[in-house]
Structures are given as C-alpha cells and as structure tokens.
Scaffold this motif. Structure first.
Motif, PDB file in Angstrom:
ATOM      1  N   VAL A  95       0.886  -1.161   0.000  1.00 27.12           N
ATOM      2  CA  VAL A  95       0.000   0.000   0.000  1.00 27.12           C
ATOM      3  C   VAL A  95       0.918   1.202   0.000  1.00 27.12           C
ATOM      4  N   GLY A  96       0.927   1.965  -1.090  1.00 29.32           N
ATOM      5  CA  GLY A  96       1.988   2.946  -1.252  1.00 29.32           C
ATOM      6  C   GLY A  96       3.304   2.196  -1.357  1.00 29.32           C
ATOM      7  N   THR A  97       4.308   2.634  -0.606  1.00 33.08           N
ATOM      8  CA  THR A  97       5.609   1.951  -0.607  1.00 33.08           C
ATOM      9  C   THR A  97       5.773   1.020   0.585  1.00 33.08           C
ATOM     10  N   LYS A  98       4.731   0.888   1.413  1.00 31.06           N
ATOM     11  CA  LYS A  98       4.813   0.050   2.606  1.00 31.06           C
ATOM     12  C   LYS A  98       4.372  -1.368   2.297  1.00 31.06           C
ATOM     13  N   GLU A  99       5.251  -2.325   2.555  1.00 32.71           N
ATOM     14  CA  GLU A  99       4.920  -3.720   2.312  1.00 32.71           C
ATOM     15  C   GLU A  99       4.006  -4.259   3.409  1.00 32.71           C
ATOM     16  N   GLN A 100       2.970  -4.969   2.992  1.00 31.81           N
ATOM     17  CA  GLN A 100       2.028  -5.591   3.920  1.00 31.81           C
ATOM     18  C   GLN A 100       2.503  -7.009   4.239  1.00 31.81           C
ATOM     19  N   LYS A 101       3.540  -7.099   5.083  1.00 28.79           N
ATOM     20  CA  LYS A 101       4.184  -8.390   5.340  1.00 28.79           C
ATOM     21  C   LYS A 101       3.242  -9.389   6.005  1.00 28.79           C
ATOM     22  N   GLN A 102       2.231  -8.899   6.685  1.00 27.31           N
ATOM     23  CA  GLN A 102       1.308  -9.806   7.368  1.00 27.31           C
ATOM     24  C   GLN A 102       0.500 -10.644   6.386  1.00 27.31           C
ATOM     25  N   ARG A 103       0.377 -10.176   5.134  1.00 28.31           N
ATOM     26  CA  ARG A 103      -0.399 -10.923   4.152  1.00 28.31           C
ATOM     27  C   ARG A 103       0.240 -12.286   3.865  1.00 28.31           C
TER      28      ARG A 103
END
Length: 363
Positions: A64-72
C-alpha cells in the motif's frame, strides 16, 4: 571488438496488453529486440529481424503505497500471480534509417487467492491466449553515415485490442466448492485491455569507445478509452461502494516505461547494467481515468548479457525491484471524498522478472 549494442526496441506488448508486473497491470513491454548492427551498417536492400522473448515473474508481496504488507504472507492471504509471456516480434529493416515491427504476444497466466473464492481455501483462475498486437514504425533521426558514435530512434505505432479483455474462469464462493460462478478474471491476468492505443517511443545510444557505451529508452502508451465495460465483480453483483466510486468496471489505463544504462563489450559478449522504471499512471493523458485499476510503479536494477554469433544473438535481462509503490487510484480518491476516510488499495508485486530470448537476423 566493435560495440554493437545499439538500442532495445520496446515492443509492449504490453505492451500489447501482454503482461503485468503483479497486480499492477503494467503490461509487457515485450521482447528486448536487441538490434545486431549499427544503422550505418545496414544495407539499403533491407533485412529482417525475428525476435522471440520469454518473460516470467511471480508476484506475491503486497504494498500500500511503498509500505509492504508483510502480514499478508504470514497469514496466507496474499494473492500470487504467475505470468509467462512469449513475444514474437518481426522487424522489417527497409534501409539504414527506417524499420517496421509487428509484435504478437502469447500469454499464460494464473492467479491464486483466498478472497476471490470464499476466503477459506486458496484456489486458482487462469488465462491463456493472444494478447494485444502492436504495429510500430521506427526512424533514426540522425544520418547514420555521419552520426557514427550515437543516434536517436523514434517510434510511433498502434496497440490493437486483439487480446480477450473479458476472459472468464470459475470463482468458488463456498468452502465446499459447490457454489462456483463464471466471471471475468482479475484485471492483472486479462489478456487485453479492450482499447486501441497509440504508442510513442524514443531510443538512443552513445558509444564512447569500441567497447563502452550508454543506452536509453522511453515508451508511453496513450489509451483514449476510459473503460472497457467489463465488470470487476468476478461474476457477482458489484458492491454499492464499487458502483459509487466507479471501480465496478475495468479501466483502460496508459502505461509508461523508461530504461537507461551502460553496456560493455568483451569478445562476443555485451554486458549491460541499467535502471528500469515501469508505471501505470493514476491519470491518463487523453480521456478519463476512472474505473478499476491498480496504479503504481516499479523501479528496478536491470543487469543483462547478450551473446552474439554471426546472424543471431541470445540475451538475458533480469530487472530486480528496488522500489514498489501502489499509488492512490481515482476510485480511491472518490471513496476518500465520499466517506471522509482516506482510502488507498493494495497491489501485489514481484521481486524480479526474467527476460530470456533470441534474435535472428535474416537477410
């Protein structure tokens, strides 16, 4: 050894609507059709170049934007796309200044997810077939007889809506898999976008020595059509939110690619190192920009190697992602305005892509 890396003719498919760098539907820029000779060495009688490029990537990291959603990934809720494209490009070289190329992309995509199939079991959808064909005319701006160290090539063409942009597969909405629904697959694995586009290109090179030179390329696909009429609800009824913000129907977006770097020749090898920028813009240059799309961009380091033997060359280019950004779409902006709550969707990106191919010169 005379440095023969002149330019890479950008054939997008996508290009052609051939590929995607993950859920952000940045279509394939096709085969890296590396020309085997300088324009001043091409005879007036003309010749042909046949290029076969194979491109593969696996996207699975959400941003989302440049932030990785590592929890996915940790939760197993991430979407995984496998994308394979073979671009067949035939280029007619009329003389040392003019050429014409036809690019035919063949796509084989798969997409697995939980949320598209009831949320309890990971299942797949697929697409296979011809993508969007590209026709492009190219011209060298400088007289090759005089501009021996460097030159600039421009290209103008059409992207035709030959790929199926309403490719359908089954979605399963219950854990028992007995509630399947036939519907359009996700935009990221559709074979086409349904729009006739105008392609513009600039390719350039400059050789400082017989071994060392610089290269650059710019590609922009102008897509005047705003939406293609295909539902984004995967065979179900669009949500009230999707109808309100316009994301219930798929958009036909513009696309951008910029490449640049350096090349060094050793014997029959050309080694290159460059940077690659691929983007699906939020707003189009011509026409409206609403409809379902996942805008964003990828900045990649792009090492490559080409091996040349007489009338053909073999190459490999592997762009490795340095920065991935899923930007806010027009429907996201509309939802933000309607609800007063900031909205920005996510998208899955690949870590790298593999381009391997061969170019034959036919006199």
């Amino acid at each position: 050894m005379k440095l023969t890396y002149v330019t890479t003719i950008i054939i997008f498919a996508g290009f052609a609507k051939a590929n995607a760098q993950g859920c952000v539907a940045i279509r394939s820029t096709g085969g890296l059709c590396t020309m085997d000779e300088h324009p001043d060495s091409i005879t007036s009688s003309g010749s042909w170049l046949l290029n076969s490029n194979n491109r593969y990537f696996r996207s699975y990291k959400h941003f989302v934007g440049t932030k990785e959603q590592k929890q996915r990934i940790e939760q197993g809720t991430n979407v995984i796309n496998h994308s394979y494209t073979q671009d067949l490009t035939l280029t007619r070289i009329f003389n040392n200044r003019w050429s014409f190329a036809v690019d035919l992309p063949i796509l084989d995509n798969s997409r697995s997810s939980l949320y598209e199939h009831g949320g309890k079991e990971r299942l797949q959808t697929h697409s296979f077939g011809l993508g969007d064909v590209r026709l492009t005319a190219y011209a060298w701006l400088l007289n090759p007889a005089k501009a021996r160290r460097g030159n600039i090539q421009v290209g103008l063409g059409l992207k035709l809506p030959t790929g199926n942009y309403n490719y359908q597969d089954y979605f399963y909405h219950t854990a028992a898999n007995d509630g399947k629904t036939l519907g359009p697959v996700d935009q990221s694995i559709q074979l086409g976008d349904g729009g006739t586009g105008i392609t513009t290109e600039i390719n350039t090179y400059y050789n400082f020595t017989q071994r060392f030179g610089l290269y650059g390329g710019f590609y922009y696909l102008i897509s005047p059509r705003e939406q293609n009429g295909v539902s984004s609800a995967r065979g179900s009824v669009p949500s009230a939110k999707a109808v309100a913000n316009g994301s219930d129907v798929m958009s036909v977006p513009d696309q951008v690619m910029i490449r640049g770097g350096a090349s060094y020749g050793i014997s029959k090898f050309d080694f290159s190192a460059g940077v690659r920028y691929e983007c699906l813009p939020v707003h189009d240059l011509v026409g409206g920009s609403n409809g379902f799309r996942r805008p964003g961009y990828i900045i990649s380091a792009e090492p490559g190697v080409t091996y040349r033997v007489k009338s053909f060359s073999i190459y490999a280019f592997v762009p490795v992602a340095l920065k991935r950004d899923r930007t806010q779409s027009v429907p996201d902006k509309i939802s933000t305005s309607l609800t007063g709550v900031y909205t920005q969707g996510d998208a899955a990106f690949a870590d790298y892509a593999i381009n391997v191919g061969v170019t034959f010169r036919i006199k």
